[in-house]
Design a protein around this motif. Structure first.
Motif, PDB file in Angstrom:
ATOM      1  N   TRP A  18       0.883  -1.220  -0.018  1.00  0.00           N
ATOM      2  CA  TRP A  18      -0.219   0.189  -0.132  1.00  0.00           C
ATOM      3  C   TRP A  18       0.953   1.212   0.114  1.00  0.00           C
ATOM      4  CZ3 TRP A  18      -4.355  -0.277  -1.906  1.00  0.00           C
ATOM      5  CH2 TRP A  18      -5.381  -1.430  -1.851  1.00  0.00           C
ATOM      6  N   TYR A  25      -3.472   3.463  -6.653  1.00  0.00           N
ATOM      7  CA  TYR A  25      -4.967   3.152  -6.416  1.00  0.00           C
ATOM      8  C   TYR A  25      -5.579   4.174  -6.549  1.00  0.00           C
ATOM      9  CZ  TYR A  25      -8.631   1.131  -3.626  1.00  0.00           C
ATOM     10  OH  TYR A  25      -9.810   0.735  -3.278  1.00  0.00           O
ATOM     11  N   THR A  33     -14.058   2.293  -6.909  1.00  0.00           N
ATOM     12  CA  THR A  33     -14.802   2.144  -5.706  1.00  0.00           C
ATOM     13  C   THR A  33     -15.305   3.331  -5.204  1.00  0.00           C
ATOM     14  OG1 THR A  33     -12.908   3.140  -4.413  1.00  0.00           O
ATOM     15  CG2 THR A  33     -12.742   0.676  -4.961  1.00  0.00           C
ATOM     16  N   THR A  57      -9.454   3.612   4.986  1.00  0.00           N
ATOM     17  CA  THR A  57     -10.113   4.645   4.367  1.00  0.00           C
ATOM     18  C   THR A  57      -9.452   4.845   3.149  1.00  0.00           C
ATOM     19  OG1 THR A  57     -10.605   6.876   4.664  1.00  0.00           O
ATOM     20  CG2 THR A  57      -8.464   6.235   5.506  1.00  0.00           C
ATOM     21  N   MET A  61     -12.921   8.201   0.409  1.00  0.00           N
ATOM     22  CA  MET A  61     -14.130   8.557  -0.424  1.00  0.00           C
ATOM     23  C   MET A  61     -15.148   8.252   0.497  1.00  0.00           C
ATOM     24  SD  MET A  61     -12.284   5.812  -1.592  1.00  0.00           S
ATOM     25  CE  MET A  61     -11.830   5.794  -3.244  1.00  0.00           C
ATOM     26  N   LEU A  76      -9.446   5.636   9.289  1.00  0.00           N
ATOM     27  CA  LEU A  76      -8.315   5.065   9.798  1.00  0.00           C
ATOM     28  C   LEU A  76      -7.577   4.369   8.725  1.00  0.00           C
ATOM     29  CD1 LEU A  76      -7.509   3.570  12.953  1.00  0.00           C
ATOM     30  CD2 LEU A  76      -7.612   1.925  11.015  1.00  0.00           C
ATOM     31  N   ASP A  77      -6.291   4.213   8.437  1.00  0.00           N
ATOM     32  CA  ASP A  77      -5.555   3.264   7.581  1.00  0.00           C
ATOM     33  C   ASP A  77      -4.227   3.113   8.146  1.00  0.00           C
ATOM     34  OD1 ASP A  77      -6.115   2.995   4.390  1.00  0.00           O
ATOM     35  OD2 ASP A  77      -4.142   2.650   5.048  1.00  0.00           O
ATOM     36  N   PHE A  78      -3.710   1.870   7.756  1.00  0.00           N
ATOM     37  CA  PHE A  78      -2.290   1.815   8.500  1.00  0.00           C
ATOM     38  C   PHE A  78      -1.172   2.249   7.585  1.00  0.00           C
ATOM     39  CE2 PHE A  78      -1.405  -2.914   6.687  1.00  0.00           C
ATOM     40  CZ  PHE A  78      -1.344  -2.599   5.308  1.00  0.00           C
ATOM     41  N   SER A  79      -1.526   2.853   6.564  1.00  0.00           N
ATOM     42  CA  SER A  79      -0.228   3.332   5.701  1.00  0.00           C
ATOM     43  C   SER A  79      -0.148   4.757   5.754  1.00  0.00           C
ATOM     44  CB  SER A  79      -0.553   2.864   4.160  1.00  0.00           C
ATOM     45  OG  SER A  79      -0.025   3.837   3.149  1.00  0.00           O
ATOM     46  N   VAL A  82      -1.065   6.539   2.429  1.00  0.00           N
ATOM     47  CA  VAL A  82      -2.428   6.692   2.242  1.00  0.00           C
ATOM     48  C   VAL A  82      -3.058   7.779   2.988  1.00  0.00           C
ATOM     49  CG1 VAL A  82      -4.656   5.159   2.369  1.00  0.00           C
ATOM     50  CG2 VAL A  82      -2.609   4.128   1.199  1.00  0.00           C
ATOM     51  N   ASP A  99      -4.267  -0.019  12.817  1.00  0.00           N
ATOM     52  CA  ASP A  99      -4.513  -1.189  12.373  1.00  0.00           C
ATOM     53  C   ASP A  99      -6.135  -1.502  12.544  1.00  0.00           C
ATOM     54  OD1 ASP A  99      -4.816  -3.989  11.876  1.00  0.00           O
ATOM     55  OD2 ASP A  99      -2.569  -4.182  12.038  1.00  0.00           O
ATOM     56  N   ALA A 100      -6.740  -1.946  11.338  1.00  0.00           N
ATOM     57  CA  ALA A 100      -8.244  -2.375  11.507  1.00  0.00           C
ATOM     58  C   ALA A 100      -8.117  -3.599  12.363  1.00  0.00           C
ATOM     59  CB  ALA A 100      -8.444  -2.790  10.042  1.00  0.00           C
ATOM     60  N   GLN A 101      -7.147  -4.338  12.908  1.00  0.00           N
ATOM     61  CA  GLN A 101      -7.497  -5.346  13.698  1.00  0.00           C
ATOM     62  C   GLN A 101      -7.322  -5.073  15.248  1.00  0.00           C
ATOM     63  OE1 GLN A 101      -5.313  -9.019  11.371  1.00  0.00           O
ATOM     64  NE2 GLN A 101      -4.105  -6.834  11.419  1.00  0.00           N
ATOM     65  N   GLY A 116     -14.739  -0.135   3.368  1.00  0.00           N
ATOM     66  CA  GLY A 116     -14.599  -0.319   1.830  1.00  0.00           C
ATOM     67  C   GLY A 116     -13.653  -1.128   1.483  1.00  0.00           C
ATOM     68  N   HIS A 121      -8.114  -7.408   2.916  1.00  0.00           N
ATOM     69  CA  HIS A 121      -6.537  -7.147   2.985  1.00  0.00           C
ATOM     70  C   HIS A 121      -5.992  -7.396   4.387  1.00  0.00           C
ATOM     71  CE1 HIS A 121      -6.285  -5.504  -1.018  1.00  0.00           C
ATOM     72  NE2 HIS A 121      -7.469  -5.038  -0.914  1.00  0.00           N
TER      73      HIS A 121
HETATM   74  C1  LIG Z   1      -8.796  -1.753  -1.275  1.00  0.00           C
HETATM   75  S1  LIG Z   1      -8.241  -0.098  -0.307  1.00  0.00           S
HETATM   76  C2  LIG Z   1      -9.687   0.448   0.058  1.00  0.00           C
HETATM   77  C3  LIG Z   1      -9.981   2.027   0.060  1.00  0.00           C
HETATM   78  C4  LIG Z   1     -11.198   2.669   0.268  1.00  0.00           C
HETATM   79  N1  LIG Z   1     -11.937   2.349   1.210  1.00  0.00           N
HETATM   80  C5  LIG Z   1     -12.025   2.229  -1.129  1.00  0.00           C
HETATM   81  O1  LIG Z   1     -13.075   1.888  -0.769  1.00  0.00           O
HETATM   82  O2  LIG Z   1     -11.406   2.484  -2.171  1.00  0.00           O
HETATM   83  C6  LIG Z   1      -7.854  -1.205   1.155  1.00  0.00           C
HETATM   84  C7  LIG Z   1      -6.876   0.028   2.243  1.00  0.00           C
HETATM   85  O3  LIG Z   1      -6.849  -0.619   3.414  1.00  0.00           O
HETATM   86  C8  LIG Z   1      -5.762  -0.308   4.194  1.00  0.00           C
HETATM   87  N2  LIG Z   1      -5.416  -1.429   4.966  1.00  0.00           N
HETATM   88  C9  LIG Z   1      -4.930  -2.552   4.532  1.00  0.00           C
HETATM   89  N3  LIG Z   1      -4.635  -3.554   5.689  1.00  0.00           N
HETATM   90  C10 LIG Z   1      -4.980  -2.423   6.713  1.00  0.00           C
HETATM   91  C11 LIG Z   1      -4.860  -2.895   8.042  1.00  0.00           C
HETATM   92  N4  LIG Z   1      -4.391  -3.841   8.686  1.00  0.00           N
HETATM   93  N5  LIG Z   1      -5.209  -1.911   9.096  1.00  0.00           N
HETATM   94  C12 LIG Z   1      -5.521  -0.706   8.460  1.00  0.00           C
HETATM   95  N6  LIG Z   1      -5.587  -0.477   7.163  1.00  0.00           N
HETATM   96  C13 LIG Z   1      -5.536  -1.285   6.311  1.00  0.00           C
HETATM   97  C14 LIG Z   1      -4.945  -0.030   2.960  1.00  0.00           C
HETATM   98  O4  LIG Z   1      -3.650   0.746   3.435  1.00  0.00           O
HETATM   99  C15 LIG Z   1      -5.679   0.380   1.867  1.00  0.00           C
HETATM  100  O5  LIG Z   1      -5.648   1.988   1.937  1.00  0.00           O
END
Ligand SMILES: C[S@@+](CC[C@H](N)C(=O)[O-])C[C@H]1O[C@@H](n2cnc3c(N)ncnc32)[C@H](O)[C@@H]1O
Length: 274
Positions: A18, A25, A33, A57, A61, A76-79, A82, A99-101, A116, A121
């Motif tokens: 990411w 992306y 998306t 996130t 969007m 929230l996002d881990f990157s 991003v 982290d989402a977890q 979304g 992932h």
């Molecule tokens: C496929 S994109 C989706 C982006 C947006 N929500 C959309 O609908 O287009 C997945 C996003 O999840 C983030 N991501 C992946 N694994 C993650 C995690 N463990 N914790 C937080 N964010 C994560 C990635 O950095 C990426 O920005």
């Protein structure tokens, strides 16, 4: 629910991916998306004055659309890369790295949560869905989107059909959960229910990816994808060429009257109540 057999390595692989494709992306997948946003807002019952969390996130969007409805939004996002893009895109929302977890929020913090294309992932999707349940207020809804399973009639069917036919699937990538494990309505429903959600509903959203030329699908994956990109990059040059030739040939079926190629990329949107 399947989780990664090597969660640390898989998370690192996804994170590095990411960080590398954040701009690609947004450029390629963003216009696809964004088409899921209205269904997500409806499924999460987003309304004026709500506190909304947008997990995974990406370019923001969903957070942006929640703000437009008069809600407050936290993304929230881990990157870090991003998050920078999301902050630039949606200055009115608050963005956090995390982290989402292991969501950095107290229980019962949000009126609604959206995610979304995120649960496909993470190394442990059950943990992520359970975390979203934890931070939701009782009565609040979660909406989460995933891709439809590969079929001869959709973009992932064309991509993975070509990879299966010409490519080597046994490449040294860290084990991740099946990318399409939630891609049937009953499977997405079962995942929501396993994490404590009630009133679960699943909607199929028809959407298409417009690209200007037959190679556009491959370009989008190579510049904006993570797992499929890594799978393509791990092939030998000859194999990759054979895969690309098959995909380019298959794109003819999606040629539309305006000269573009409209690749069907349907999504499933699941919703459930805490
Ligand atoms: C496929 S994109 C989706 C982006 C947006 N929500 C959309 O609908 O287009 C997945 C996003 O999840 C983030 N991501 C992946 N694994 C993650 C995690 N463990 N914790 C937080 N964010 C994560 C990635 O950095 C990426 O920005």
């Amino acid at each position: 629910m399947e989780s990664s057999r090597d969660p640390t390595a898989f998370r690192e692989f996804e994170h590095a991916g990411w960080e590398a494709v954040s701009a690609g992306y947004e450029q390629h997948f963003g216009r696809l998306t964004t088409q899921t946003v209205p269904a997500m807002l409806a499924a999460a019952r987003i309304d004026k004055g709500m506190d909304v969390l947008d997990v995974c996130t990406g370019p923001g969007m969903l957070a942006r659309a929640a703000l437009k409805r008069g809600a407050r939004a936290v993304g929230l996002d881990f990157s870090g890369g991003v998050i920078k893009i999301a902050r630039r895109n949606v200055p009115g929302a608050e963005f956090q790295e995390g982290d989402a977890q292991a969501l950095p929020f107290s229980p019962n913090s949000f009126d609604a949560v959206m995610c979304g294309y995120g649960i496909i992932h993470v190394p442990d999707p059950q943990k992520a869905l359970s975390e979203m349940h934890r931070v939701l207020k009782p009565g609040g809804y979660l909406a989460a989107s995933v891709w439809e399973a590969p079929k001869p009639t959709n973009g992932f069917g064309l991509l993975f059909g070509a990879i299966k036919k010409h490519g080597n699937l046994d490449v040294p990538l860290p084990h991740g959960p099946d990318f399409f494990q939630f891609s049937e309505p009953e499977k997405l429903r079962a995942a929501f229910e396993a994490c404590g959600f009630a009133d679960v509903a699943i909607k199929i959203v028809d959407q298409s990816w417009a690209v200007g030329e037959p190679s556009g699908l491959i370009t989008a994956i190579l510049e904006g994808g993570v797992r499929a990109r890594a799978l393509l990059l791990a092939q030998t040059e000859d194999v990759r060429k054979a895969i690309c030739t098959m995909i380019v040939g298959g794109m003819e079926q999606f040629h539309s009257a305006d000269g573009t190629y409209r690749v069907p990329m349907p999504a499933l949107v699941g919703s459930g109540k805490k």
